[in-house]
Design an enzyme around this catalytic site. Structure first.
Site, PDB file in Angstrom:
ATOM      1  N   GLU A 170      33.419 -44.085  -1.482  1.00 27.10           N
ATOM      2  CA  GLU A 170      34.446 -43.629  -2.422  1.00 27.10           C
ATOM      3  C   GLU A 170      35.803 -43.806  -1.777  1.00 27.10           C
ATOM      4  O   GLU A 170      35.972 -43.495  -0.592  1.00 27.10           O
ATOM      5  CB  GLU A 170      34.194 -42.160  -2.772  1.00 27.10           C
ATOM      6  CG  GLU A 170      35.006 -41.674  -3.943  1.00 27.10           C
ATOM      7  CD  GLU A 170      34.675 -40.234  -4.305  1.00 27.10           C
ATOM      8  OE1 GLU A 170      33.482 -39.874  -4.411  1.00 27.10           O
ATOM      9  OE2 GLU A 170      35.612 -39.453  -4.480  1.00 27.10           O
ATOM     10  N   GLU A 203      29.507 -35.819  -0.965  1.00 27.41           N
ATOM     11  CA  GLU A 203      30.327 -34.824  -0.260  1.00 27.41           C
ATOM     12  C   GLU A 203      29.636 -33.465  -0.199  1.00 27.41           C
ATOM     13  O   GLU A 203      30.198 -32.425  -0.581  1.00 27.41           O
ATOM     14  CB  GLU A 203      31.694 -34.709  -0.939  1.00 27.41           C
ATOM     15  CG  GLU A 203      32.443 -36.024  -0.925  1.00 27.41           C
ATOM     16  CD  GLU A 203      33.923 -35.908  -1.329  1.00 27.41           C
ATOM     17  OE1 GLU A 203      34.330 -34.858  -1.827  1.00 27.41           O
ATOM     18  OE2 GLU A 203      34.658 -36.898  -1.114  1.00 27.41           O
TER      19      GLU A 203
HETATM   20  C1  GAL Z   1      36.252 -36.752  -4.156  1.00 31.35           C
HETATM   21  C2  GAL Z   1      35.009 -36.374  -4.937  1.00 31.35           C
HETATM   22  C3  GAL Z   1      35.112 -36.824  -6.375  1.00 31.35           C
HETATM   23  C4  GAL Z   1      36.446 -36.442  -6.944  1.00 31.35           C
HETATM   24  C5  GAL Z   1      37.532 -37.035  -6.108  1.00 31.35           C
HETATM   25  C6  GAL Z   1      38.924 -36.773  -6.639  1.00 31.35           C
HETATM   26  O1  GAL Z   1      36.356 -36.098  -2.971  1.00 31.35           O
HETATM   27  O2  GAL Z   1      33.890 -36.949  -4.377  1.00 31.35           O
HETATM   28  O3  GAL Z   1      34.085 -36.253  -7.129  1.00 31.35           O
HETATM   29  O4  GAL Z   1      36.534 -35.069  -6.973  1.00 31.35           O
HETATM   30  O5  GAL Z   1      37.443 -36.477  -4.814  1.00 31.35           O
HETATM   31  O6  GAL Z   1      39.875 -37.300  -5.777  1.00 31.35           O
END
Ligand code: GAL
Length: 803
Positions: free
Chosen positions: A497, A420
């Protein structure tokens, strides 16, 4: 004739004994007997510095985890309100006089952060990145046969510097390595398998040889490939030359017939053994892991391993080990990975930075597909003092070192250059992505370069526009996936993710009581007064999905290589959306103590080949309360639910359902689920209303540990009634006493807002359970753990053998 025979025999004997010589390189555990003190002590680099008021400890060590939670801590919520600061480590040691002609170096697997290492008063260098493995050549500064002083300054003071808990200190292993002056260089081998099949495979090995001698050398380079039974399956020897004080790459190509392939079910490993001989003397030996596997990402069919279509069932993991903090311990890592493997996960994303050597090694051994990730920020910051400050000076070396350290692991199948990253939103992202991809490709072309992106509007995503990614990773927005095959035509795609749903183990709110995450980050969260979140899979972040919503989408889309769930385990920090006292995350499938939440069994029913029947919630409610009962199951046509022997009906999953449910009016007794296939019982599962607390149940995950000062045993502590039923809401404070060959190194109940120290000798049960971690103290005496609660309930004891 006789003389000739004797000579031949002697030669054979000699060469047998020479080649039987196995070790030339000396690798010493350098974790023991360090002194440590919080604060800044620049004079500690000097030999005459007095450390009598410093602690003596064994590394790995994390001082943050020893501290108290503090609402006003500089690390803030993101790092779980634990302290950071500065600290010094110092060790006085003797180097044998007969090492005089050797090259001696020190290796640190990770120091958080801004480490500076001094040997006998001289600085060897500093390294900002807290996740990178680093090392220094000590040779020219050492006093051979005499005392030496090494001092390490660690500066984790500038805060906040991370979006999650980092820990502080020398939190991974340290080794001392001594080799002859002609030796394999640091991370000096690179093994690839240009051709792999079950019939035969080719092996291409590059070995970097360092000659620290002032004269040129001639040597023999011997490569031997051994299988996991230590039998040699191929070898090659070459005679080589190298100039004085130089480093050169040598190549060996070999073949292996009918190799056993490495897969996630059968992670068969070979080893490459490299030996360097000067005349007939072994001067160095070096081992490299090797696995024969081939894989492919396809824009339509997703991922395949060894030609077999394989969905990536992945979880993202941060590096902390719960109550141990950032302290790395192979036993803690193995426990985490075992839990993930039993759930059916076949892949790990190393969020969002290089993990430990042990983690990489166990992913090879246990059969996980790894997405290895380098950065969470580039030049543009996410928090004030994060890595963006070191980007210009260090990103190139950090990325190179990361690849060089990890590229021999067969488990690694993707290089992620960032998570991100802010630069995806502006045009500077194009050049940086190209630069990073080029660095990766200069060191390894066998794995795709990816990045975890959030923006799927092409015009807005400059990392994508760079054209330098081989594999597109997208985080969240699962509703958009269906458009990807047309939008990103011909591209290989992975949900890098997903989910970010929230749960507290063993806490259940019924549908009218479910509190949703506010629709904006930072908005006040009208959650539960005790900072819990319901463990029914119904609460999600506004950018995420429930586990079921996400999995249904991934499962049904063939082009999607798979996904990495955020996260396998809760981690310290990022307790969003709750404020203090919440101090650890809610995203895990398993809680911080390592106790699975219910949704673990949803994955197990979908991802593993185990037969599953799991029902939730517990069965201690108010009379006549309406309770939603869920069941996760597989390998059956239907499940019938019984309350106190009376059938509440049969149910079966319809269409893409991942669970079934009943609305049940509570009455105390036994709730029983029976799964059946073709009318035959597959599994039965019962939960009973627990009566009064009567016993502390202690269950150790193993019966014995080694007396090596590192081995761990995790003991699960539960409050049960006289029939052994768990008291599902018990919160009693349990006091612990450990004697014999172990010491208590951590306690945790998995409750995200627990402010008791992870290092206390007591722990409150949370929803009936907590976990105690005991580490070998080096004594060869059996361990006894005593657990005590008030006077009403007898003391419980458990013994663990030490050998
Ligand atoms: C994502 C991020 C992670 C964590 C997660 C929590 O956007 O990549 O590191 O922060 O959100 O929901």
């Amino acid at each position: 004739m006789i003389l000739k025979k004797i000579i031949i025999a002697l030669t054979i004997l000699f060469s047998v004994s020479v080649f039987a010589q196995k070790q030339a390189r000396i690798v010493e555990d350098f974790n023991k007997n360090w002194n440590f003190k919080l604060g800044d002590y620049p004079e500690a680099i000097n030999a005459n510095f007095n450390t009598s008021d410093w602690r003596t400890l064994q590394l790995p060590h994390d001082w943050s985890i020893e501290g108290a939670f503090d609402k006003d801590s500089k690390t803030k919520q993101a790092q779980g309100f634990l302290p950071a600061g500065k600290g010094w480590y110092r060790k006085v040691f003797t180097i044998p006089a007969n090492w005089k002609n050797k090259t001696v170096s020190i290796e640190f697997d990770g120091v958080f952060k801004n480490s500076e290492v001094f040997i006998n008063g001289k600085s060897l260098g500093m390294r900002p990145n807290g996740y990178i493995s680093l090392g220094y050549d000590l040779t020219q500064y050492l006093n051979f046969g005499k005392s030496n002083t090494i001092a390490v300054k660690v500066d984790n003071d500038a805060q906040p510097n991370s979006r999650w808990y980092t820990g502080s200190g020398i939190y991974r292993n340290v080794r001392l390595v001594a080799s002859e002056k002609l030796h394999v260089g640091k991370w000096g081998t690179f093994v690839t398998t240009p051709e792999v099949s079950a019939e035969k495979s080719k092996i291409h090995l590059e070995v970097t040889i360092d000659n620290d001698n002032a004269v040129a050398k001639e040597f023999k380079l011997v490569t031997s490939i051994v299988n996991s039974e230590n039998k040699e399956v191929a070898n090659f020897t070459s005679t080589e030359k190298i100039g004085a004080k130089t480093s050169e790459k040598k190549i060996h190509d070999l073949k292996v017939k009918q190799p056993k392939l490495w897969s996630t079910e059968n992670p068969y490993l070979y080893k490459v053994i490299t030996k360097v001989y000067e005349k007939s003397k072994l001067v160095d030996n070096y081992e490299t892991p090797l696995g024969f596997r081939y894989f492919n990402f396809d824009s339509e069919k997703g991922f395949s391993l060894n030609g077999v279509p394989t969905k990536i069932y992945g979880v993202c993991l941060h590096h902390d080990n719960g109550a141990l903090g950032a302290v790395e311990n192979i036993h803690a890592v193995r426990r985490k990975l075992t839990l993930m493997k039993e759930m059916g996960a076949n892949a790990i994303r190393m969020s969002h930075n290089p993990h430990s050597l042990e983690m990489m090694q166990l992913c090879d051994e246990m059969g996980f597909i790894v997405q290895d990730e380098a950065f969470d920020v580039w030049k543009k910051k996410k928090v004030t003092n994060d890595y963006h400050k070191d980007w210009d000076a260090w990103h190139k070396q950090d990325l190179e070192d990361f690849i060089k350290r990890d590229r021999n692991h067969p488990s690694v199948m993707m290089w992620s250059i960032g998570n991100e990253i802010r630069e995806q939103f502006d045009s500077t992202g194009i050049a940086i992505t190209r630069e990073l991809a080029k660095i990766v490709k200069s060191l390894d072309v066998t794995r795709p370069v990816t990045s975890a992106l959030t923006e799927n509007v092409i015009e807005k995503n400059f990392i994508y526009q760079s054209g330098a990614l081989d594999l597109l990773g997208f985080n969240y927005k699962h509703e958009d996936y269906k458009d990807f095959p047309t939008k990103f035509k011909g591209q290989k795609i992975l949900a890098s993710e997903s989910v970010s749903a929230l749960e507290t183990r063993g806490h259940y709110d019924f549908p009218d009581g479910i509190k949703a995450w506010p629709t904006k980050h930072g908005a006040p969260f009208d959650g539960n007064a005790d900072w819990t979140v319901s463990a029914y899979d119904q609460v999600k972040s506004y950018w995420g999905a429930t586990h079921e919503e996400n999995w249904k989408t991934i499962k049904s889309q063939d082009f999607m290589a798979g996904t990495f769930i955020w996260t396998g385990f809760d981690y310290i920090g990022e307790p969003d959306p709750y404020p203090f006292p919440a101090r650890s995350s809610y995203f895990g499938i398993v809680d911080l103590a390592g106790l699975p939440k219910d949704v673990y069994y949803m994955y197990q029913s979908e991802w593993s080949n185990k037969t599953v029947l799991h029902i939730l919630p517990h069965w201690n409610w108010k009379k006549d309360q309406e309770v939603e009962v869920w069941a996760y199951y597989n390998n059956a046509d239907e499940v019938e639910l019984f309350l106190n022997g009376k059938s509440l009906g049969k149910k079966a999953k319809q269409n893409d359902d991942l669970h079934i449910s009943w609305l049940v009016k509570f009455e105390p007794g036994t709730l029983k689920a029976v799964s059946r296939k073709n009318g035959k019982i597959v599994l039965e599962k019962e939960i009973r209303t627990a009566g009064e607390a009567s016993k502390i149940d202690l269950k150790a995950e193993k019966t014995s540990i080694k007396n090596d000062t590192y081995d761990l045993v995790y003991v699960t502590v539960s409050m049960v009634d006289k029939d052994g039923n768990l008291l599902p809401t018990a919160m009693d404070l349990i006091n612990f006493e450990v004697s014999g060959g172990g010491k208590l190194v951590g306690v945790d109940n998995g409750y995200q807002a627990n402010l008791e120290s992870f290092k206390a000798n007591s722990c409150k049960l949370f929803n009936g359970k907590c976990v105690v971690i005991i580490q070998s103290n080096g004594k060869k005496e059996n361990i006894q753990l005593k657990a005590k609660v008030g006077n009403r309930i007898p003391i419980s004891l458990i013994k663990i053998n030490v050998n």
